[in-house]
Design a protein around this motif. Structure first.
Motif, short mmCIF file in Angstrom:
data_model
loop_
_atom_site.label_atom_id
_atom_site.label_comp_id
_atom_site.label_asym_id
_atom_site.label_seq_id
_atom_site.Cartn_x
_atom_site.Cartn_y
_atom_site.Cartn_z
N GLU A 318 -95.44 6.44 131.98
CA GLU A 318 -94.98 7.95 131.52
C GLU A 318 -93.62 8.37 131.69
N TRP A 319 -93.18 8.06 132.66
CA TRP A 319 -91.68 8.48 132.88
C TRP A 319 -90.95 7.21 133.72
N ILE A 320 -90.40 7.77 135.03
CA ILE A 320 -89.69 6.62 135.50
C ILE A 320 -90.33 5.96 136.79
N GLU A 321 -91.63 5.96 136.63
CA GLU A 321 -92.49 5.71 137.88
C GLU A 321 -92.27 4.08 138.22
N SER A 322 -91.96 3.31 137.23
CA SER A 322 -91.36 1.87 137.55
C SER A 322 -90.36 1.77 138.32
N LEU A 323 -89.47 2.55 138.45
CA LEU A 323 -88.02 2.44 139.37
C LEU A 323 -88.70 2.52 140.84
N SER A 324 -88.13 1.67 141.56
CA SER A 324 -88.35 1.38 143.09
C SER A 324 -87.73 2.47 143.69
N GLU A 325 -88.38 2.70 144.72
CA GLU A 325 -87.59 3.75 145.84
C GLU A 325 -86.40 3.18 146.39
N LYS A 326 -86.05 1.70 146.59
CA LYS A 326 -85.16 1.14 147.02
C LYS A 326 -83.79 1.49 146.04
N PHE A 327 -84.17 1.39 144.69
CA PHE A 327 -83.30 2.02 143.64
C PHE A 327 -82.76 3.50 143.75
N MET A 328 -83.80 4.37 144.10
CA MET A 328 -83.41 5.75 144.19
C MET A 328 -82.57 6.03 145.24
N GLU A 329 -82.93 5.18 146.70
CA GLU A 329 -82.09 5.67 147.68
C GLU A 329 -80.83 4.97 147.52
N SER A 330 -80.45 3.91 146.64
CA SER A 330 -79.36 3.27 146.67
C SER A 330 -78.48 4.10 145.82
N VAL A 331 -78.87 5.01 144.87
CA VAL A 331 -78.17 5.65 144.21
C VAL A 331 -77.89 6.95 144.74
N GLY A 332 -78.77 7.63 145.23
CA GLY A 332 -78.61 8.88 146.17
C GLY A 332 -78.03 9.81 145.28
#
Length: 460
Positions: A318-332
């Motif tokens: 649907e959108w960005i649900e395949s991105l891992s939590e680790k990715f989101m945390e590393s980007v901030g």
């Protein structure tokens, strides 16, 4: 609304006001420039009637100064097939068949109501030439891509199937195409998923462009001067290069996705020329593997980024649900992901330092107009040709030759944002920006071309 280049326009008196009918192809990259052109012509004193398909119908209330007629395109009958792996030529050829009778009937009704100066149709609506000839109506053509692409389409050997079945191991994969050396064999794989279908579409389009009474281009002479000379030799009809249209008259977004304007406040907090703006347009779709490579290519740099991920862009998600939590945390806070944004404002923002783009013609022009160098990831049809121009002719961008691959992505970002190469690209694109601005001023090439177009239509 920018009136800078409208104030010096030729405006007809009410006594000489005449009607023009425009017929846009119902896809955002085509309809936006057609509506920009309609606005430009309206400021020149012409009445505007838009014939449009029911598919991707425009919001009439956005253009209260236009008249609208809707035709039944029967596109809903094939719309469910859009989820399958059909190439763009399938849908355009379908519309050319399904719209023929409804368009003819609509046009007859309009001609019965009042005189019409001319019809301006999208070049890919090639069926309209025969109808215009039958009704003795002058047809002009809007081509929404570059002059270079029109030349390339005439040269690319669509009929040679072998060119479209190359693998990385084949010698011709990295080699230049003899008939059109600007592109490589691997570019051919993106230009046409279905060579026979796209070749047939292109042949019909070019044939009916040559049969028209004039060609309107969303480009400027200074950007494609050798190409304009070639077009004038190959097409024995007048060409009018009055782009970039959006600098005359910005068009409201025709996207059904709401723009995230809050992102402009985030850009305000970023250092000048530091942000990588990433968007692959309104149509392209990528695999999840490619999506992950883009994500980690961005994450592996130190630059802040703004990434447009259109809902449904990633196949199977649907959108960005395949991105891992680790990715989101590393980007901030260094990265922002939005569904859609006001692209022209983002490119014009002082914080934007680079545009990672699919090289649709509208996006490429907008980047040039704001003096922003590009990272190029063309997806299909004309985009590989435009990307080669950006990288190899104008030298204002870096083409990701290996596609979406995180190491190559990170290297390209570093090169364009931090290296001397990037500084030189920025200088070159700023010089092009200056040429664009001069072309729009009184006496400039685009300004003069607009005057010529108005005089030409008024003489019909």
């Amino acid at each position: 609304m920018d009136q800078t280049h409208v104030k010096n326009s030729i405006v007809q008196s009410p006594e000489t006001r005449r009607r023009i009918i425009l017929f846009p192809l119902p896809f955002q990259g085509h309809s936006n420039p057609m509506f920009q052109l309609a606005n430009i012509l309206h400021t020149q004193g012409f009445n505007i009637t838009i014939i449009h398909t029911q598919f991707n119908s425009p919001n009439h209330s956005t253009y209260p100064h236009f008249h609208f007629r809707s035709i039944n395109d029967q596109f809903s009958e094939v719309d469910h097939l859009r989820s399958t792996n059909r190439d763009p030529s399938f849908y355009v050829k379908y519309l050319n068949r399904s719209c023929e009778d409804p368009f003819r009937n609509c046009l007859i009704d309009l001609l019965d109501e009042e005189p019409v100066a001319c019809l301006i149709s999208d070049a890919m609506f090639y069926f309209t030439q025969g109808i215009a000839d039958d009704l003795k109506l002058v047809r002009m053509v809007l081509r929404t891509s570059s002059l270079g692409c029109a030349i390339g389409y005439g040269a690319v050997p669509f009929s040679k199937e072998g060119r479209f079945n190359l693998t990385k191991q084949d010698p011709g994969y990295e080699a230049s195409v003899p008939e059109y050396p600007l592109i490589k064999g691997k570019d051919m794989l993106k230009i046409a998923v279905n060579p026979e279908g796209y070749g047939d579409l292109v042949a019909n389009m070019l044939k009916q462009m040559k049969a028209s009474s004039g060609l309107i281009w969303n480009t400027i002479k200074e950007l494609e001067e050798p190409e304009l000379e070639t077009i004038n030799q190959d097409f024995q009809v007048p060409s009018f290069t009055l782009g970039p249209f959006h600098k005359h008259f910005p068009a409201p977004s025709s996207s059904s996705i709401k723009q995230d304007r809050d992102i402009l406040s985030w850009l305000d907090t970023q250092p000048p020329k530091s942000v990588i703006y990433t968007s692959f347009g309104s149509v392209a779709r990528i695999t999840d593997l490619e999506f992950q490579e883009v994500a980690y290519g961005l994450a592996n740099t130190s630059s802040p980024f703004l990434w447009v991920v259109r809902p449904g862009m990633v196949l199977g998600f649907e959108w960005i649900e395949s991105l891992s939590e680790k990715f989101m945390e590393s980007v901030g806070d260094r990265g922002r992901i939005v569904k859609w944004c006001p692209q022209q404002e983002v490119l014009a923002h002082p914080a934007t330092g680079c545009f990672w783009t699919h090289n649709g013609w509208n996006s490429t022009l907008e980047s040039i107009c704001e003096g922003v160098p590009m990272i190029c990831s063309p997806c299909f049809v004309d985009q590989p040709i435009i990307a080669r121009y950006a990288g190899d002719v104008w030298k204002i961008g870096i083409l990701l030759e290996d596609g979406f691959e995180r190491v190559g992505i990170a290297k390209a970002i570093e090169r364009i944002m931090m290296d001397k190469d990037g500084e030189e690209m920025r200088k070159r694109v700023i010089r092009l920006k200056e040429k664009v601005n001069l072309s729009l001023d009184e006496g400039g090439s685009s300004n003069e071309s607009l005057k010529s177009l108005v005089a030409y239509i008024s003489s019909l």
